[in-house]
Structures are given as structure tokens and as C-alpha cells.
Enzyme design. Structure first.
Site, mmCIF file in Angstrom:
data_model
loop_
_atom_site.group_PDB
_atom_site.id
_atom_site.type_symbol
_atom_site.label_atom_id
_atom_site.label_comp_id
_atom_site.label_asym_id
_atom_site.label_seq_id
_atom_site.Cartn_x
_atom_site.Cartn_y
_atom_site.Cartn_z
ATOM 1 N N HIS A 122 41.940 -13.730 -32.471
ATOM 2 C CA HIS A 122 41.884 -12.045 -32.747
ATOM 3 C C HIS A 122 40.275 -11.637 -32.865
ATOM 4 C CE1 HIS A 122 43.187 -7.740 -33.946
ATOM 5 N NE2 HIS A 122 42.092 -7.905 -34.594
ATOM 6 N N GLU A 123 39.786 -12.514 -33.715
ATOM 7 C CA GLU A 123 38.219 -12.294 -34.247
ATOM 8 C C GLU A 123 37.306 -12.746 -32.740
ATOM 9 O OE1 GLU A 123 37.942 -10.313 -36.537
ATOM 10 O OE2 GLU A 123 39.873 -10.485 -37.188
ATOM 11 N N HIS B 20 37.221 -10.052 -30.495
ATOM 12 C CA HIS B 20 36.444 -8.952 -30.815
ATOM 13 C C HIS B 20 34.846 -9.161 -30.283
ATOM 14 C CE1 HIS B 20 38.309 -5.928 -33.052
ATOM 15 N NE2 HIS B 20 38.968 -6.796 -33.899
ATOM 16 N N CYS C 234 45.390 -4.302 -36.027
ATOM 17 C CA CYS C 234 43.857 -4.393 -35.984
ATOM 18 C C CYS C 234 43.281 -3.344 -36.918
ATOM 19 C CB CYS C 234 43.167 -4.352 -34.641
ATOM 20 S SG CYS C 234 41.579 -4.628 -34.333
#
Length: 163
Positions: A131-132, A135, A89
Site C-alpha cells: 500500500h505505502e 503511494h 486509506c
């Protein structure tokens, strides 16, 4: 517009849930331009708005030569057998740990014209979508690590020159 600096572990914006984009205005258009410019740098598969200090639900991606963005994404489907895959990351520079991810993912959101946008894929694209969206929900991949691996990662964070 501009390549923006990446916020790193410890910045509260990275652990806050991002707000939905209510109105597409010049500020949102500038945010998308900055996300695109920032993700174009080599070695970047995705950049979420919180990583550049903006608490809105938007991210850009750069996977297999395809660059794009999505606003207000919702992870609507994952499938396949979850597997541990190497992951890093930009907000936790220099660390790389196996993270359990699904091999297929699909998100639904909108584009700058307010039209529905669907992003889906396998492999790196599936990993980036998961993953995004994490976030945007205030989660770093470190929170998905097995407890023993997380302890190792947190020690690496504490010993890093950027923390």
C-alpha cells in the site's frame, strides 16, 4: 516533531510519482520524525510522505506494535497467492474495500544513516508495504479495485462529506 494533516483524494501530490531522496539532511530527518509522529495515532498502519504533502520516497509504518520508517523503498518481492483483503486509506477516509494483495512482501531501502534497510512480512505488514509503496508511485488503492467495486468506491467518494 509534529503530527501532520493527511492529504485526501483529489490532491495532486497523491497521484504524482515521488522523487528519490538524494541527500539525507535536516529536512529529511524532520520528515522522518513527522512521519513517525503521524503514524503513531491509533488505527494507522502506515503513512507515506505524499500523504502529508511531501513528494519524496519515504514512509512510516505501525504494525503489531512495531513503528519504523524507510527511505527510497523498492518493492523487490511479493509472493503467495494474491487475495482480496479489506483495505482502507487515510487519504480516502471512511471507505473500506477488498483489494487484491499478495500475502508476503519485501521492500529494500535505506535508513537515515544511508545503511540498507529491509522490511518484510506477511499479513498486515505485507499489505502495508504494498500500500505505502503504491503511494510513492502515485497510486491509491482505489486504482487496484475491480471495475465494479471501483465504481462503488468512486460514488462513495463523491458522496462523502470530505470531498
Amino acid at each position: 516533531m509534529a503530527v501532520r494533516s493527511i492529504r485526501v483524494f483529489g490532491d495532486p501530490v497523491l497521484t504524482s510519482v515521488s522523487a528519490p531522496i538524494e541527500e539525507i539532511d535536516d529536512g529529511v530527518r524532520a520528515l522522518v520524525a513527522d512521519l513517525i509522529d503521524t503514524v503513531k495515532l491509533p488505527g494507522r498502519a502506515g503513512v507515506a510522505a505524499p500523504q502529508i504533502g511531501v513528494g519524496l520516497r519515504a514512509f512510516s509504518y505501525n504494525v503489531d506494535g512495531e513503528i519504523g520508517y524507510i527511505l527510497n523503498p523498492v518493492l523487490v518481492e511479493v509472493s503467495g497467492e494474491p487475495e482480496a483483503i479489506g483495505e482502507g486509506c487515510l487519504s480516502v477516509p471512511g471507505l473500506w474495500h477488498d483489494t487484491v494483495r499478495y500475502p508476503y512482501a519485501r521492500v529494500v531501502g535505506i535508513d537515515l544513516d544511508g545503511n540498507e534497510l529491509v522490511l518484510e512480512g506477511e499479513g498486515l505488514m505485507a499489505q502495508a508495504l504494498q500500500h505505502e509503496t503504491d503511494h510513492l508511485d502515485g497510486k491509491l488503492y482505489l486504482s487496484r479495485l475491480e471495475p465494479a467495486e471501483r465504481r462503488v468506491a468512486m460514488r462513495e467518494v463523491r458522496e462523502s462529506d470530505w470531498f
